[in-house]
Design a protein around this motif. Structure first.
Motif, PDB file in Angstrom:
ATOM      1  N   UNK A 130       0.835  -1.223   0.000  1.00  0.00           N
ATOM      2  CA  UNK A 130       0.000   0.000   0.000  1.00  0.00           C
ATOM      3  C   UNK A 130       0.859   1.258   0.000  1.00  0.00           C
ATOM      4  N   UNK A 131       1.952   1.225   0.736  1.00  0.00           N
ATOM      5  CA  UNK A 131       2.854   2.379   0.733  1.00  0.00           C
ATOM      6  C   UNK A 131       3.463   2.571  -0.654  1.00  0.00           C
ATOM      7  N   UNK A 132       3.880   1.472  -1.280  1.00  0.00           N
ATOM      8  CA  UNK A 132       4.499   1.555  -2.603  1.00  0.00           C
ATOM      9  C   UNK A 132       3.535   2.114  -3.649  1.00  0.00           C
ATOM     10  N   UNK A 133       2.275   1.634  -3.647  1.00  0.00           N
ATOM     11  CA  UNK A 133       1.324   2.128  -4.658  1.00  0.00           C
ATOM     12  C   UNK A 133       0.902   3.567  -4.403  1.00  0.00           C
ATOM     13  N   UNK A 134       1.190   4.083  -3.205  1.00  0.00           N
ATOM     14  CA  UNK A 134       0.866   5.481  -2.929  1.00  0.00           C
ATOM     15  C   UNK A 134       1.858   6.435  -3.610  1.00  0.00           C
ATOM     16  N   UNK A 135       2.973   5.892  -4.092  1.00  0.00           N
ATOM     17  CA  UNK A 135       3.987   6.707  -4.762  1.00  0.00           C
ATOM     18  C   UNK A 135       3.609   6.896  -6.228  1.00  0.00           C
ATOM     19  N   UNK A 136       3.681   8.135  -6.694  1.00  0.00           N
ATOM     20  CA  UNK A 136       3.377   8.426  -8.088  1.00  0.00           C
ATOM     21  C   UNK A 136       4.357   7.677  -9.002  1.00  0.00           C
ATOM     22  N   UNK A 137       3.831   6.953  -9.970  1.00  0.00           N
ATOM     23  CA  UNK A 137       4.691   6.211 -10.889  1.00  0.00           C
ATOM     24  C   UNK A 137       4.860   4.747 -10.524  1.00  0.00           C
ATOM     25  N   UNK A 138       4.350   4.362  -9.334  1.00  0.00           N
ATOM     26  CA  UNK A 138       4.415   2.947  -8.927  1.00  0.00           C
ATOM     27  C   UNK A 138       2.992   2.406  -8.872  1.00  0.00           C
ATOM     28  N   UNK A 139       2.672   1.535  -9.811  1.00  0.00           N
ATOM     29  CA  UNK A 139       1.352   0.921  -9.839  1.00  0.00           C
ATOM     30  C   UNK A 139       1.355  -0.401  -9.104  1.00  0.00           C
ATOM     31  N   UNK A 140       0.178  -1.036  -8.998  1.00  0.00           N
ATOM     32  CA  UNK A 140       0.086  -2.315  -8.297  1.00  0.00           C
ATOM     33  C   UNK A 140       0.994  -3.400  -8.881  1.00  0.00           C
ATOM     34  N   UNK A 141       1.124  -3.455 -10.202  1.00  0.00           N
ATOM     35  CA  UNK A 141       1.959  -4.521 -10.782  1.00  0.00           C
ATOM     36  C   UNK A 141       3.442  -4.285 -10.482  1.00  0.00           C
TER      37      UNK A 141
END
Length: 193
Positions: free
Chosen positions: A72-83
């Motif tokens: 969840x923290x990673x996907x909150x970063x712009x440019x990092x999607x779920x995949x």
């Protein structure tokens, strides 16, 4: 919305699982770490994250709450999607990701397929404070290896070695033995320089 699924494991693949919950089969996308941790036991509990886009509603499953939180923290970063976040969690454990972000290890984050230098730096800038706060990491423990590394490099410079060459050798030593003391680093580096 859906926070966890408990049910019978019907299908297990490196990238997804199907869990039967009272006759309804849920397809959950998983990381390799979750895949490895799943036993062949029929009954499973997976913590979930529902990703909603215009064209798809996708469920992601995680073996631990920590892995889900890192996702969840990673996907909150712009440019990092779920995949991309799932690829990161497949390449490294959630602990390794936390350590890499907390110690500002751009190269390690950038080593994940699909993450460039700018995205890696953005991940660190956006998440370092959150990672330290959320997972109660102590910055001292994170920087200990860096301190040993810096002291060893300073000593090698004093001994007349070029910093860039010395740094390559010291980094290789730290990959093999991350807990190496300053003395061990210097001794090993001298053998390899």
């Amino acid at each position: 919305m859906i926070t966890q699924i408990r049910g019978r494991l019907v299908e297990k693949n490196p990238t997804y699982v199907v869990v039967d919950c009272n006759g309804v089969g849920y397809l959950l996308h998983i990381s390799l770490n979750t895949f490895s941790a799943l036993t062949d036991d029929e009954n499973v509990v997976l913590y979930t994250h529902l990703s909603i886009r215009e064209d798809a509603h996708t469920l992601y499953g995680f073996i631990t709450k920590t892995e889900r939180e890192v996702f969840r923290l990673l996907v909150s970063v712009s440019g990092v999607g779920p995949s991309t976040a799932r690829t990161m969690l497949s390449s490294m454990t959630s602990d390794e990701i936390q350590q890499a972000i907390a110690s500002e290890n751009v190269k390690l984050i950038q080593s994940v397929k699909g993450i460039g230098a700018k995205t890696a730096q953005r991940v660190i800038v956006d998440l370092k404070d959150k990672i330290l706060k959320t997972f109660d990491l102590d910055e001292v423990s994170v920087t200990q290896n860096n301190t040993n590394k810096e002291e060893a490099l300073s000593a090698l410079e004093v001994l007349g070695f070029v910093r860039k060459q010395a740094e390559k050798v010291v980094n290789n030593i730290l990959k093999e033995t991350p807990e190496a003391s300053v003395e061990q680093l210097i001794k090993q580096a001298l053998k390899n320089l």
